[in-house]
Design an enzyme around this catalytic site. Structure first.
Site, PDB file in Angstrom:
ATOM      1  N   HIS A 113       0.607  -1.378  -0.015  1.00 55.18           N
ATOM      2  CA  HIS A 113      -0.222   0.359   0.041  1.00 55.18           C
ATOM      3  C   HIS A 113       0.582   0.992  -0.336  1.00 55.18           C
ATOM      4  CE1 HIS A 113      -4.055  -2.592   1.961  1.00 55.18           C
ATOM      5  NE2 HIS A 113      -3.303  -2.888  -0.063  1.00 55.18           N
ATOM      6  N   CYS A 140       5.218  20.262  -6.574  1.00 50.54           N
ATOM      7  CA  CYS A 140       6.202  19.288  -7.175  1.00 50.54           C
ATOM      8  C   CYS A 140       7.013  21.185  -7.345  1.00 50.54           C
ATOM      9  CB  CYS A 140       5.741  18.687  -8.154  1.00 50.54           C
ATOM     10  SG  CYS A 140       6.974  18.738  -9.655  1.00 50.54           S
ATOM     11  N   THR A 181      -3.823  -8.374  11.101  1.00 46.35           N
ATOM     12  CA  THR A 181      -4.013  -8.314  10.016  1.00 46.35           C
ATOM     13  C   THR A 181      -5.735  -8.314   9.917  1.00 46.35           C
ATOM     14  OG1 THR A 181      -4.445  -7.665   7.492  1.00 46.35           O
ATOM     15  CG2 THR A 181      -3.392  -9.432   7.720  1.00 46.35           C
ATOM     16  N   PRO A 207      -4.208 -10.490  18.345  1.00 44.78           N
ATOM     17  CA  PRO A 207      -5.068 -11.122  19.425  1.00 44.78           C
ATOM     18  C   PRO A 207      -6.989 -12.479  19.147  1.00 44.78           C
ATOM     19  CG  PRO A 207      -4.479  -8.961  19.716  1.00 44.78           C
ATOM     20  CD  PRO A 207      -4.150  -9.962  17.913  1.00 44.78           C
TER      21      PRO A 207
END
Ligand code: BV8
Ligand code: ZN
Length: 240
Positions: A113, A140, A181, A207
């Protein structure tokens, strides 16, 4: 199946999500304290939002840069990095954008990502890698257009070579360890399926149960740092 030990495998893939960095103090996306509870991604983390209001999107990303800049890799990131310094080939496939795996010293990292510390200009087709600080120059220097965080937002296509490399690493692994995840964001959430195809031993560290839990042979229900220490066993090189 007995609990596996990292030292018994030759090609390991660590597949990481926000729970990997939770103990470093980086907020997760979902669940208690999740960032998408407080901030609507449609206003702050998609191309349409950026086209509409780049300043608001930058304010959010600079806020997150500030949060993450104050965080350091945790014991789990260090175990993952040390596992890559021995004889096993280790690939980290991460959904995280925080850069903490690299800070811990992991070398083969596939960032699905993108990265919070990199910007790009889609007009000039250039990228810049920043230090872990907030960004002040938002335009930029070549074309005057807006720098865009080089992050895969919702609705963006993932960079195909990175996705292909992740798939290849997983198809070639003998141990696949998913860490922290929720397994709800696609196409990343499809990747563990390749570990099943590869016949790899599959471990889920979380968990909580996830929609992908059935795919795993071993479930370590606890925090990433403790559960990775368990996989390291008594190997002094991993726990140093
Ligand atoms: C795309 C940017 C093509 C970074 C993020 C197929 C089916 C269904 C939907 C879709 C599909 N294909 C595409 C979609 C749409 C969408 C999607 O998946 N939506 C879901 C929500 C249904 N996907 C996309 O848009 C992707 N692009 O497919 O392009 C396309 C294009 C146009 C139209 C159609 C298709 C792009 C996805 C990338 C999104 N980017 N964020 C940023 O700004 O920060 S999402 C965000 O979620 C982060 O990137 C994050 O990495 C990712 C995954 O989250 P997790 O890492 O899993 O974190 P989460 O908070 O959810 O969970 C934390 C877990 O840790 C919990 O389980 C918790 O129990 C655990 N935990 C907590 N503490 C600990 C712990 N574990 C261990 N130890 C602890 N201490
Ligand atoms: Zn430019």
């Amino acid at each position: 199946m007995p609990e596996p030990r990292l030292r018994d495998f030759k090609r390991i893939v660590f597949f990481t999500g926000a729970g990997m960095s939770a103990e470093s103090g980086v907020p997760t996306y979902r669940g208690a304290g999740g960032i998408w509870k407080e901030y609507d991604y449609r206003r702050y983390a998609c191309q349409d939002a950026f086209n509409r209001d780049p300043e608001a999107v930058w304010e959010f990303h600079n806020y997150r840069r500030g949060l993450v800049a104050a965080c350091s890799p945790n014991r789990g990131h260090h175990i993952v990095a040390r596992a890559g310094q021995g004889s096993a080939r280790v690939t980290v496939v991460t959904q995280n954008i925080d850069g903490l795996h690299a800070l811990a010293g992991s070398r083969e990292i596939l960032e699905l990502h993108g990265n919070l510390w990199r910007v790009r200009c889609d007009t000039c087709n250039i990228k810049q890698q920043d230090a872990h600080v907030v960004r002040e120059e938002l335009q930029c220097d070549r074309c005057g257009g807006w720098w865009r965080p080089d992050i895969v937002w919702f609705g963006d296509y993932l960079h195909e070579p990175i996705l292909d490399a992740a798939q290849a690493a997983i198809l070639g692994c003998d141990l696949f360890v998913s860490i922290g995840t929720s397994a709800v964001v696609y196409p990343a959430a499809y990747l563990p399926e390749y570990a099943r195809k590869a016949g790899a031993v599959r471990v889920e560290i979380n968990p909580d149960e996830t929609p992908a839990s059935d795919l795993y042979d071993v479930h370590l229900r606890g925090p990433a740092t403790e559960m990775l220490a368990r996989l390291a066993g008594d190997d002094p090189e991993l726990l140093a």
